[in-house]
Scaffold this active site. Structure first.
Site, PDB file in Angstrom:
ATOM      1  N   TYR A   1     -12.475  -1.902  -3.675  1.00 42.24           N
ATOM      2  CA  TYR A   1     -12.875  -1.891  -2.295  1.00 42.24           C
ATOM      3  C   TYR A   1     -14.349  -1.762  -2.386  1.00 42.24           C
ATOM      4  O   TYR A   1     -14.737  -1.555  -1.295  1.00 42.24           O
ATOM      5  CB  TYR A   1     -12.217  -1.157  -1.353  1.00 42.24           C
TER       6      TYR A   1
ATOM      7  N   ASN B   1      -2.019   0.236   6.855  1.00 46.29           N
ATOM      8  CA  ASN B   1      -1.413  -1.063   7.232  1.00 46.29           C
ATOM      9  C   ASN B   1      -0.523  -1.781   6.328  1.00 46.29           C
ATOM     10  O   ASN B   1      -0.552  -2.946   6.275  1.00 46.29           O
ATOM     11  CB  ASN B   1      -2.818  -1.729   7.949  1.00 46.29           C
TER      12      ASN B   1
ATOM     13  N   GLU C   1      -9.400 -10.419  -8.017  1.00 48.95           N
ATOM     14  CA  GLU C   1      -8.418  -9.434  -7.724  1.00 48.95           C
ATOM     15  C   GLU C   1      -7.141  -9.466  -8.709  1.00 48.95           C
ATOM     16  O   GLU C   1      -6.463  -8.610  -9.060  1.00 48.95           O
ATOM     17  CB  GLU C   1      -8.144  -9.323  -6.248  1.00 48.95           C
TER      18      GLU C   1
ATOM     19  N   LYS D   1       0.970  -1.411   0.010  1.00 45.46           N
ATOM     20  CA  LYS D   1      -0.044   0.074   0.162  1.00 45.46           C
ATOM     21  C   LYS D   1       0.847   1.253  -0.256  1.00 45.46           C
ATOM     22  O   LYS D   1       2.014   1.330   0.253  1.00 45.46           O
ATOM     23  CB  LYS D   1      -1.113  -0.009   1.172  1.00 45.46           C
TER      24      LYS D   1
ATOM     25  N   HIS E   1      -2.241  -5.518   1.288  1.00 44.75           N
ATOM     26  CA  HIS E   1      -3.482  -6.065   0.993  1.00 44.75           C
ATOM     27  C   HIS E   1      -3.189  -7.446   0.642  1.00 44.75           C
ATOM     28  O   HIS E   1      -2.046  -7.707  -0.068  1.00 44.75           O
ATOM     29  CB  HIS E   1      -4.178  -5.354   0.041  1.00 44.75           C
TER      30      HIS E   1
END
Ligand code: GDP
Length: 140
Positions: free
Chosen positions: A51, A114, A128, A11, A117
């Site tokens: 998302y 965080n 995905e 990320k 993913h």
């Protein structure tokens, strides 16, 4: 055990902090082969679509804004039970709850920012992976 493929993202927080290389090494050190990898920046529409399952959650706006703030790395990882193995290597969503040695314990700032993913099921992994890569880009 089954050989699986899963979709992984580094990320924007971890890319900006210069931790992408360390995180890719962490995957390889844990038996996850990189069969595709690209650096890209998500548009607002792409982040919203990726998302969409979280659209009703209170943190959706914050999540989409975060995921578009800078470049990400997307990669396809392959290995035994790769979906679960990758999530174990990532650690808990909230770094405060993540086990020692996991990517989120090492590199995540907060439950939102965080570091990484990972797909949460084989079915989502297939969707995905197709979100980021064409079949010809997957180099086994
Ligand atoms: P994951 O599968 O471990 O990534 O966790 P989830 O599917 O539950 O959530 C998806 C992503 O939404 C997380 O990785 C976080 O980036 C973000 N997120 C989850 N919970 C929160 C929260 O309470 N606050 C914020 N700001 N972001 C969250």
């Amino acid at each position: 055990m089954a050989i699986e493929r899963t979709l992984s993202m580094i990320k924007p927080d971890a890319v900006a902090a210069g931790n992408a290389g360390n995180i890719l090494q962490h995957f390889e050190d844990n038996g996850l082969r990189i069969v595709a990898c690209k650096k890209t920046q998500l548009s607002l529409a792409q982040a919203q679509a990726f998302y969409a399952v979280h659209a009703e959650r209170p943190f959706y706006g914050e999540l989409v804004e975060f995921m578009t703030e800078g470049p990400i790395f997307a990669q396809v990882l392959e290995g035994e039970n790769a979906v679960a193995a990758h999530r174990a290597v990532m650690g808990a969503t909230n770094p405060a709850e993540a086990d020692e040695g996991t990517i989120r314990k090492l590199y995540a700032e907060s439950i939102g920012r965080n570091a990484c993913h990972g797909s949460d099921s084989l079915e989502n992994a297939a969707n995905e992976i197709a979100f980021f890569f064409s079949e010809s880009e997957l180099i086994g």
